[in-house]
Design an enzyme around this catalytic site. Structure first.
Site, mmCIF file in Angstrom:
data_model
loop_
_atom_site.group_PDB
_atom_site.id
_atom_site.type_symbol
_atom_site.label_atom_id
_atom_site.label_comp_id
_atom_site.label_asym_id
_atom_site.label_seq_id
_atom_site.Cartn_x
_atom_site.Cartn_y
_atom_site.Cartn_z
ATOM 1 N N TYR A 196 4.244 6.396 10.158
ATOM 2 C CA TYR A 196 3.383 5.275 9.771
ATOM 3 C C TYR A 196 4.184 4.202 9.027
ATOM 4 O O TYR A 196 3.986 3.005 9.271
ATOM 5 C CB TYR A 196 2.217 5.794 8.904
ATOM 6 C CG TYR A 196 1.102 4.784 8.743
ATOM 7 C CD1 TYR A 196 0.094 4.668 9.697
ATOM 8 C CD2 TYR A 196 1.061 3.928 7.641
ATOM 9 C CE1 TYR A 196 -0.926 3.734 9.567
ATOM 10 C CE2 TYR A 196 0.049 2.992 7.494
ATOM 11 C CZ TYR A 196 -0.945 2.905 8.462
ATOM 12 O OH TYR A 196 -1.949 1.969 8.328
ATOM 13 N N TYR A 209 -9.118 5.654 7.678
ATOM 14 C CA TYR A 209 -9.247 5.959 9.107
ATOM 15 C C TYR A 209 -10.212 7.136 9.211
ATOM 16 O O TYR A 209 -9.922 8.211 8.666
ATOM 17 C CB TYR A 209 -7.909 6.391 9.716
ATOM 18 C CG TYR A 209 -6.861 5.302 9.829
ATOM 19 C CD1 TYR A 209 -6.045 4.943 8.749
ATOM 20 C CD2 TYR A 209 -6.651 4.637 11.042
ATOM 21 C CE1 TYR A 209 -5.069 3.963 8.875
ATOM 22 C CE2 TYR A 209 -5.670 3.656 11.170
ATOM 23 C CZ TYR A 209 -4.889 3.323 10.085
ATOM 24 O OH TYR A 209 -3.923 2.359 10.214
ATOM 25 N N HIS A 261 0.845 -1.200 0.000
ATOM 26 C CA HIS A 261 0.000 0.000 0.000
ATOM 27 C C HIS A 261 0.882 1.253 0.000
ATOM 28 O O HIS A 261 1.740 1.404 0.865
ATOM 29 C CB HIS A 261 -0.906 0.016 1.231
ATOM 30 C CG HIS A 261 -2.130 -0.842 1.078
ATOM 31 N ND1 HIS A 261 -3.290 -0.620 1.767
ATOM 32 C CD2 HIS A 261 -2.368 -1.919 0.296
ATOM 33 C CE1 HIS A 261 -4.199 -1.522 1.419
ATOM 34 N NE2 HIS A 261 -3.654 -2.334 0.537
ATOM 35 N N LYS A 299 1.185 -0.338 15.041
ATOM 36 C CA LYS A 299 2.598 -0.468 15.439
ATOM 37 C C LYS A 299 2.941 -1.713 16.254
ATOM 38 O O LYS A 299 4.117 -2.067 16.372
ATOM 39 C CB LYS A 299 3.017 0.770 16.261
ATOM 40 C CG LYS A 299 3.103 2.036 15.445
ATOM 41 C CD LYS A 299 4.329 2.020 14.560
ATOM 42 C CE LYS A 299 4.283 3.067 13.484
ATOM 43 N NZ LYS A 299 4.323 2.557 12.111
ATOM 44 N N PRO A 306 -4.055 0.085 18.750
ATOM 45 C CA PRO A 306 -3.813 -0.339 17.363
ATOM 46 C C PRO A 306 -3.908 0.779 16.316
ATOM 47 O O PRO A 306 -3.603 0.550 15.146
ATOM 48 C CB PRO A 306 -4.908 -1.390 17.114
ATOM 49 C CG PRO A 306 -5.941 -1.156 18.152
ATOM 50 C CD PRO A 306 -5.269 -0.525 19.323
HETATM 51 P P1 RFL Z 1 1.548 -12.368 21.128
HETATM 52 O O1 RFL Z 1 1.079 -12.343 19.711
HETATM 53 O O2 RFL Z 1 0.579 -12.024 22.192
HETATM 54 O O3 RFL Z 1 2.188 -13.789 21.391
HETATM 55 C C1 RFL Z 1 2.558 -14.213 22.690
HETATM 56 C C2 RFL Z 1 2.493 -15.715 22.750
HETATM 57 O O4 RFL Z 1 2.914 -16.166 24.028
HETATM 58 C C3 RFL Z 1 2.038 -17.183 24.477
HETATM 59 N N1 RFL Z 1 2.097 -17.241 25.963
HETATM 60 C C4 RFL Z 1 2.727 -18.219 26.643
HETATM 61 N N2 RFL Z 1 3.422 -19.293 26.250
HETATM 62 C C5 RFL Z 1 3.936 -20.094 27.212
HETATM 63 N N3 RFL Z 1 3.763 -19.869 28.555
HETATM 64 C C6 RFL Z 1 3.078 -18.804 28.993
HETATM 65 N N4 RFL Z 1 2.929 -18.592 30.300
HETATM 66 C C7 RFL Z 1 2.519 -17.924 28.019
HETATM 67 N N5 RFL Z 1 1.800 -16.785 28.102
HETATM 68 C C8 RFL Z 1 1.542 -16.391 26.852
HETATM 69 C C9 RFL Z 1 0.677 -16.759 23.954
HETATM 70 O O5 RFL Z 1 -0.229 -17.857 23.881
HETATM 71 C C10 RFL Z 1 1.055 -16.225 22.574
HETATM 72 O O6 RFL Z 1 1.006 -17.213 21.564
HETATM 73 O O7 RFL Z 1 2.793 -11.358 21.341
HETATM 74 P P2 RFL Z 1 3.996 -10.959 20.312
HETATM 75 O O8 RFL Z 1 4.595 -12.178 19.678
HETATM 76 O O9 RFL Z 1 4.832 -10.005 21.072
HETATM 77 O O10 RFL Z 1 3.250 -10.186 19.102
HETATM 78 C C11 RFL Z 1 2.654 -8.935 19.305
HETATM 79 C C12 RFL Z 1 1.461 -8.763 18.346
HETATM 80 O O11 RFL Z 1 0.615 -9.900 18.455
HETATM 81 C C13 RFL Z 1 0.667 -7.494 18.654
HETATM 82 O O12 RFL Z 1 1.532 -6.428 18.967
HETATM 83 C C14 RFL Z 1 -0.217 -7.052 17.458
HETATM 84 O O13 RFL Z 1 -1.196 -8.008 17.171
HETATM 85 C C15 RFL Z 1 -0.878 -5.701 17.745
HETATM 86 N N6 RFL Z 1 -1.780 -5.278 16.671
HETATM 87 C C16 RFL Z 1 -1.299 -4.706 15.497
HETATM 88 N N7 RFL Z 1 0.031 -4.587 15.303
HETATM 89 C C17 RFL Z 1 0.511 -4.077 14.138
HETATM 90 O O14 RFL Z 1 1.731 -3.942 13.983
HETATM 91 N N8 RFL Z 1 -0.310 -3.709 13.092
HETATM 92 C C18 RFL Z 1 -1.656 -3.812 13.203
HETATM 93 O O15 RFL Z 1 -2.346 -3.531 12.229
HETATM 94 C C19 RFL Z 1 -2.208 -4.292 14.452
HETATM 95 N N9 RFL Z 1 -3.528 -4.438 14.611
HETATM 96 C C20 RFL Z 1 -3.164 -5.414 16.826
HETATM 97 C C21 RFL Z 1 -4.024 -4.977 15.776
HETATM 98 C C22 RFL Z 1 -3.714 -5.987 17.976
HETATM 99 C C23 RFL Z 1 -5.095 -6.089 18.100
HETATM 100 N N10 RFL Z 1 -5.577 -6.677 19.292
HETATM 101 C C24 RFL Z 1 -6.544 -7.703 19.318
HETATM 102 C C25 RFL Z 1 -4.923 -6.421 20.556
HETATM 103 C C26 RFL Z 1 -5.391 -5.069 15.879
HETATM 104 C C27 RFL Z 1 -5.938 -5.604 17.052
HETATM 105 C C28 RFL Z 1 -7.447 -5.620 17.153
HETATM 106 C C1 PHB Z 2 -5.989 -4.298 10.695
HETATM 107 O O1 PHB Z 2 -6.139 -4.506 9.472
HETATM 108 O O2 PHB Z 2 -6.261 -5.147 11.554
HETATM 109 C C2 PHB Z 2 -5.486 -2.970 11.154
HETATM 110 C C3 PHB Z 2 -5.033 -2.064 10.204
HETATM 111 C C4 PHB Z 2 -4.577 -0.826 10.618
HETATM 112 C C5 PHB Z 2 -4.571 -0.503 11.968
HETATM 113 C C6 PHB Z 2 -5.013 -1.423 12.905
HETATM 114 C C7 PHB Z 2 -5.489 -2.666 12.495
HETATM 115 O O3 PHB Z 2 -4.139 0.717 12.361
#
Ligand code: RFL
Ligand code: PHB
Length: 397
Positions: free
Chosen positions: A388, A204, A75, A300, A296
């Site tokens: 971004y 957004y 994008h 980041k 989110p």
């Molecule tokens: P995770 O993905 O939470 O993985 C951690 C893993 O550790 C396991 N765990 C354990 N394992 C063994 N023993 C224990 N005691 C444990 N406790 C936990 C868990 O089961 C899991 O598998 O962390 P990690 O790897 O640091 O990754 C981080 C990302 O997942 C997170 O920052 C992103 O998803 C945030 N996020 C977004 N980030 C972006 O860069 N771009 C985005 O567009 C974006 N959109 C989002 C998001 C997060 C969202 N939510 C639901 C919080 C959109 C949403 C809605």
């Molecule tokens: C997503 O596609 O899940 C998404 C995209 C952009 C954001 C957050 C989440 O800023």
């Protein structure tokens, strides 16, 4: 009791843990990854969708970028919508050719899981009661239970990549950690549907009824979000109500291009900023959501996890290949400098785009002024675009 030995014990098989294991594996460093959940559960969690260019390059460097290269959607920009006006932020033009990649976290986690399995070193899934011992000494140990048998891993270092609710950060004495937190007074209601996106780029929207985001996972799968009360119940949001609200908040142009369909996933996520300092205690290192959370809005979270893992893998590689511990010693400081810039950007974008109170408040007027400034000023748009697409990995600390 099962007894094992490895160089780096990694807790968590989310994107941070799996990417760290992959980068170390290709450098010839041994790891064991322990994950509390099943592989299916981890790969089904719908989360991030936008990867910075530096994250894409790191995934390529790790040798797991082939499918992302074929199926990911580059994008060059996105739209900000306010007061019925849509304004494009031309990322490529404003940053000298940088762009982002739309590729789901689910897909990246599958690619990393496949690479580990092909190398004959899959993560240990369903690992119960993982605990950390002697991380402040010279011989750290990780214990866990595997199919009712106790197991113990002795290692040189432990990387806690176990997310915000994991045990890594909690294993550090409170007196050794300083934490910073902001909780926002709303959440995001997310919906995933197998329908084409309403626009070829993300939108957004700041609307008087609250924030909305139109995103996607592919040309046939859409991801949308609505700002909602923090304690919102999903029962209050049948699919038809979500689509109607998205149409109102995203505006008439998006509404007329919107294809609606049944939700294949629906959830409410809270919004929070959180940082734990330092990101190291003795031989225990925190990476990704284990150390910090951002709302989110700036996309980041996953990208910060990738930049931590890049720094940590380079630190371990320098230690094992040339006996240097400088990168290990600087890990926390190096990461936190970039983390705080992303925390600031995510907080700023959240402040800018969400509804914080009812009616014509001072804050709402300032938001309007800031958006109008952003739409009219190249300097302001450029600052947004630069953040971004992602600040440099090796920027000033
Ligand atoms: P995770 O993905 O939470 O993985 C951690 C893993 O550790 C396991 N765990 C354990 N394992 C063994 N023993 C224990 N005691 C444990 N406790 C936990 C868990 O089961 C899991 O598998 O962390 P990690 O790897 O640091 O990754 C981080 C990302 O997942 C997170 O920052 C992103 O998803 C945030 N996020 C977004 N980030 C972006 O860069 N771009 C985005 O567009 C974006 N959109 C989002 C998001 C997060 C969202 N939510 C639901 C919080 C959109 C949403 C809605
Ligand atoms: C997503 O596609 O899940 C998404 C995209 C952009 C954001 C957050 C989440 O800023």
């Amino acid at each position: 009791m099962i007894r094992e030995r490895t160089q780096i014990a990694i807790i968590g098989a989310g994107p941070a843990g799996l990417l760290l294991a992959q980068l170390l594996r290709i450098a010839g460093i041994e790891t064991i990854v322990l994950e509390r959940q099943s592989r299916g559960y981890v790969e089904a969690r719908i989360r991030a969708g936008v990867l910075e260019q530096g994250t894409v390059e790191l995934i390529d460097e790790a040798g797991v970028g082939a499918r992302m290269g074929r199926e990911g959607l580059p994008h060059d920009g996105f739209d900000l919508a306010y007061d019925g006006v849509r304004h494009r932020i031309d990322l490529a033009h404003l940053t000298g050719g940088k762009r982002v990649m739309v590729y789901g976290q689910t897909e990246l986690t599958k690619d990393l899981g496949d690479a580990a399995a092909e190398a004959g070193a899959p993560a240990i899934y369903d690992a119960a009661d993982v605990s950390i011992h002697d991380a402040d000494g010279d011989a750290p140990v990780v214990r866990y239970r595997r199919k009712d048998e106790d197991a113990e891993i002795s290692c040189d270092f432990i990387a806690a990549c176990d997310g915000f609710h994991g045990i890594g950060r909690r294993s550090i004495p409170e007196s050794a950690l300083k934490t910073f937190e902001r909780i926002y007074p709303f959440g995001w209601l997310g919906i995933l549907a197998d329908v084409p996106p309403c626009s070829h780029e993300l939108i957004y929207a700041r609307h008087e009824r609250g924030f909305a985001l139109a995103s996607m996972r592919s040309l046939t799968r859409s991801r949308y979000y609505l700002q909602c009360p923090i304690d919102e119940r999903l029962e209050n949001w049948p699919d038809a109500r979500i689509w109607e609200e998205l149409k109102v908040r995203l505006g008439p142009e998006a509404a007329s291009a919107m294809t609606i369909g049944p939700a294949i996933e629906k959830s409410v996520a809270p919004l929070r900023s959180f940082v734990a300092e330092p990101m190291r205690w003795g031989r225990l290192f925190l990476a990704g959501d284990a150390a910090h959370i951002v709302p989110p809005t700036g996309a980041k979270g996953l990208n910060l996890a990738a930049s931590d893992v890049r720094a940590l893998s380079r630190a371990f590689i320098a230690f094992y290949k040339s006996g240097q511990s400088a990168l290990i010693d600087n890990y926390s400081q190096t990461c936190l400098a970039r983390v705080w810039k992303a925390v600031r950007f995510s907080w700023w974008m959240t402040q800018l785009m969400h509804k914080f109170g009812e009616g014509e408040t001072f804050d709402a007027r300032v938001q309007g002024a800031e958006l109008s400034y952003l739409f009219g000023s190249r300097a302001a748009s450029q600052a947004l675009a630069e953040n971004y697409v992602g600040l440099p990995f090796d920027g000033p600390t």
